[in-house]
Scaffold this active site. Structure first.
Site, PDB file in Angstrom:
ATOM      1  N   GLU A  86      17.839  45.318  56.450  1.00 23.67           N
ATOM      2  CA  GLU A  86      16.371  45.391  56.592  1.00 23.67           C
ATOM      3  C   GLU A  86      15.947  45.813  57.987  1.00 23.67           C
ATOM      4  OE1 GLU A  86      14.663  41.300  56.344  1.00 23.67           O
ATOM      5  OE2 GLU A  86      16.744  40.713  55.959  1.00 23.67           O
ATOM      6  N   GLY A 114      36.867  47.820  41.407  1.00 23.08           N
ATOM      7  CA  GLY A 114      38.229  47.350  41.179  1.00 23.08           C
ATOM      8  C   GLY A 114      39.204  48.009  42.138  1.00 23.08           C
ATOM      9  N   TRP A 116      43.586  48.559  43.059  1.00 26.47           N
ATOM     10  CA  TRP A 116      44.796  47.733  43.151  1.00 26.47           C
ATOM     11  C   TRP A 116      44.558  46.462  43.951  1.00 26.47           C
ATOM     12  CZ3 TRP A 116      49.312  47.526  40.721  1.00 26.47           C
ATOM     13  CH2 TRP A 116      50.353  46.796  41.309  1.00 26.47           C
ATOM     14  N   ASN A 117      43.873  46.574  45.074  1.00 25.18           N
ATOM     15  CA  ASN A 117      43.735  45.424  45.966  1.00 25.18           C
ATOM     16  C   ASN A 117      42.870  44.315  45.385  1.00 25.18           C
ATOM     17  OD1 ASN A 117      45.328  46.683  47.850  1.00 25.18           O
ATOM     18  ND2 ASN A 117      43.608  47.561  48.985  1.00 25.18           N
ATOM     19  N   GLU A 157      42.855  46.778  37.382  1.00 25.98           N
ATOM     20  CA  GLU A 157      44.308  47.042  37.382  1.00 25.98           C
ATOM     21  C   GLU A 157      45.077  45.717  37.302  1.00 25.98           C
ATOM     22  OE1 GLU A 157      45.540  49.791  40.436  1.00 25.98           O
ATOM     23  OE2 GLU A 157      43.799  51.039  40.108  1.00 25.98           O
ATOM     24  N   TYR A 158      45.485  45.372  36.082  1.00 29.87           N
ATOM     25  CA  TYR A 158      45.213  45.959  34.774  1.00 29.87           C
ATOM     26  C   TYR A 158      44.954  44.811  33.809  1.00 29.87           C
ATOM     27  CZ  TYR A 158      47.789  49.709  37.065  1.00 29.87           C
ATOM     28  OH  TYR A 158      48.236  50.632  37.965  1.00 29.87           O
ATOM     29  N   MET A 220      46.087  57.607  35.766  1.00 31.44           N
ATOM     30  CA  MET A 220      46.667  57.621  37.115  1.00 31.44           C
ATOM     31  C   MET A 220      48.152  57.996  37.054  1.00 31.44           C
ATOM     32  SD  MET A 220      44.656  54.420  38.877  1.00 31.44           S
ATOM     33  CE  MET A 220      44.801  53.206  37.574  1.00 31.44           C
ATOM     34  N   ASP A 223      52.030  57.638  41.789  1.00 31.89           N
ATOM     35  CA  ASP A 223      52.662  56.378  42.221  1.00 31.89           C
ATOM     36  C   ASP A 223      53.752  55.964  41.236  1.00 31.89           C
ATOM     37  OD1 ASP A 223      50.904  56.283  44.349  1.00 31.89           O
ATOM     38  OD2 ASP A 223      49.463  54.996  43.304  1.00 31.89           O
TER      39      ASP A 223
END
Ligand SMILES: *[C@@H]1O[C@H](CO)[C@@H](O)[C@H](O)[C@H]1NC(C)=O
Length: 331
Positions: A86, A114, A116-117, A157-158, A220, A223
């Site tokens: 503000e 979301g 992975w972390n 995930e997941y 995905m 990886d």
């Protein structure tokens, strides 16, 4: 996104191939690009802010990531960067991201929640409870409208994995249905980033149920190999390697995963094949023993910008290669 590391920043920083990509955006195909907002904290030339994104490169731009709060509302994870308070403090990355549509009016902007972390447990608990789902859905509509996003990317995930429960498979579809019901009247898009691994797919996803609610399904397919293993292999193999025989390794390639999603009922028109614009590296035990399945007990050296052992952004790969050959670096 296993490491919450969709490094679009590198893709966008590189001009090579730009013409081709613009062609892709005009072809009527989906071209979904993820921006990892933490790239703004990279040092020196690695710093990649919202204004570094070329708004004409992609049909859809996804901002990663928002999270899930204890109150079951969608949560802004880096308010200083993403919002403005503000008193006018804060860097307003959400607003600047959505302002890219002033440059390309046909661009769609999507907020990813979301990654992975964030883990799975919170999402599992929220999805299991109708009242919590309703809180989450309403908070998403509010946040998206407030900042001018065109949709939400669910990146849990997941389901049924990483601390989730077997019921997540059904609850995830119910969550997507609730989101879709609230989004449709507002014209908001609902998309998801989903696993490429057969074992995860089998436990996590009711594909026909998901496909009904989702506008886009981004698989995905990366990886798949990396420094958590002790041998060299490709981050995102297109096809199986002849030596991919043991266990699930024969499933760890884009060809298998995309065909598997199709065989389970995902419409091709909604499926997007993920591409990592970063590499994964290893330290060989013997440099003479290289190639696929070479002994590599440790991660590769970290890059100057991404600063994570075992990973190099495309910007780091190219600058590394140019330095090796003593060429001027043109990005
Ligand atoms: C691609 O996947 C399909 C379906 O799993 C399979 O039949 C085909 O042999 C694969 N192609 C290659 C080149 O591996």
């Amino acid at each position: 996104m296993k490491l919450a590391f969709l490094l679009l920043s590198a893709l966008l920083a590189v001009n090579a191939g730009l013409v081709e990509k613009r062609g892709a955006a005009k072809s009527g195909k989906l071209f979904v690009c993820y921006y990892g907002s933490w790239a703004v904290y990279r040092p020196g030339d690695g710093k990649f802010d919202v204004e570094h994104i070329d708004p004409n490169l992609c049909t859809h731009l996804v901002f990663g990531f928002a999270g899930l709060g204890d109150d079951n509302r969608i949560k802004v994870l880096d308010p200083w960067n993403e919002l403005v308070d503000e008193w006018g403090s804060g860097k307003a990355a959400f607003r600047r991201f959505n302002a890219l549509k002033n440059i390309n009016p046909s661009l769609k902007t999507i907020l990813a929640v979301g990654g992975w972390n964030e883990g799975s447990v919170k999402y599992s608990q929220m999805a299991a409870d109708p009242a919590k789902r309703a809180t989450f859905v309403a908070s998403c509509v509010q946040l998206l409208k407030e900042h001018g996003f065109d949709g939400l990317d669910m990146d849990w995930e997941y389901p049924a994995n990483r601390g989730g429960t077997p019921e997540d498979k059904a609850n995830f579809v119910q969550l997507l249905r609730d989101l879709k019901a609230a989004f449709a009247p507002q014209g908001l898009l609902l998309t998801a980033a989903v696993s490429a691994g057969k074992g995860t797919i089998d436990t996590a996803y009711d594909v026909p149920g998901m496909a009904q609610a989702l506008d886009i399904i981004s698989v995905m397919v990366y990886d798949m190999h990396g420094a958590w293993e002790t041998f060299t292999h490709h981050n995102a193999p297109l096809y199986a390697h002849p030596n991919d025989q043991s266990g699930e390794t024969k499933y760890f390639n884009a060809n298998f995963s995309m065909n598997y999603w199709i065989s389970l009922g995902a419409p091709r028109s909604k499926l997007v094949m993920g591409m990592p614009i970063y590499g994964r590296g290893f330290t060989l035990s013997n440099p003479a023993q290289n190639g696929f399945y070479a002994d590599a007990p440790q991660a590769g050296i970290q890059g100057p910008y991404t600063r994570e052992p075992g990973i190099l952004g495309f910007n780091e790969v190219t600058s590394f290669a140019y330095k090796q050959h003593d060429l001027p670096l043109v990005l």
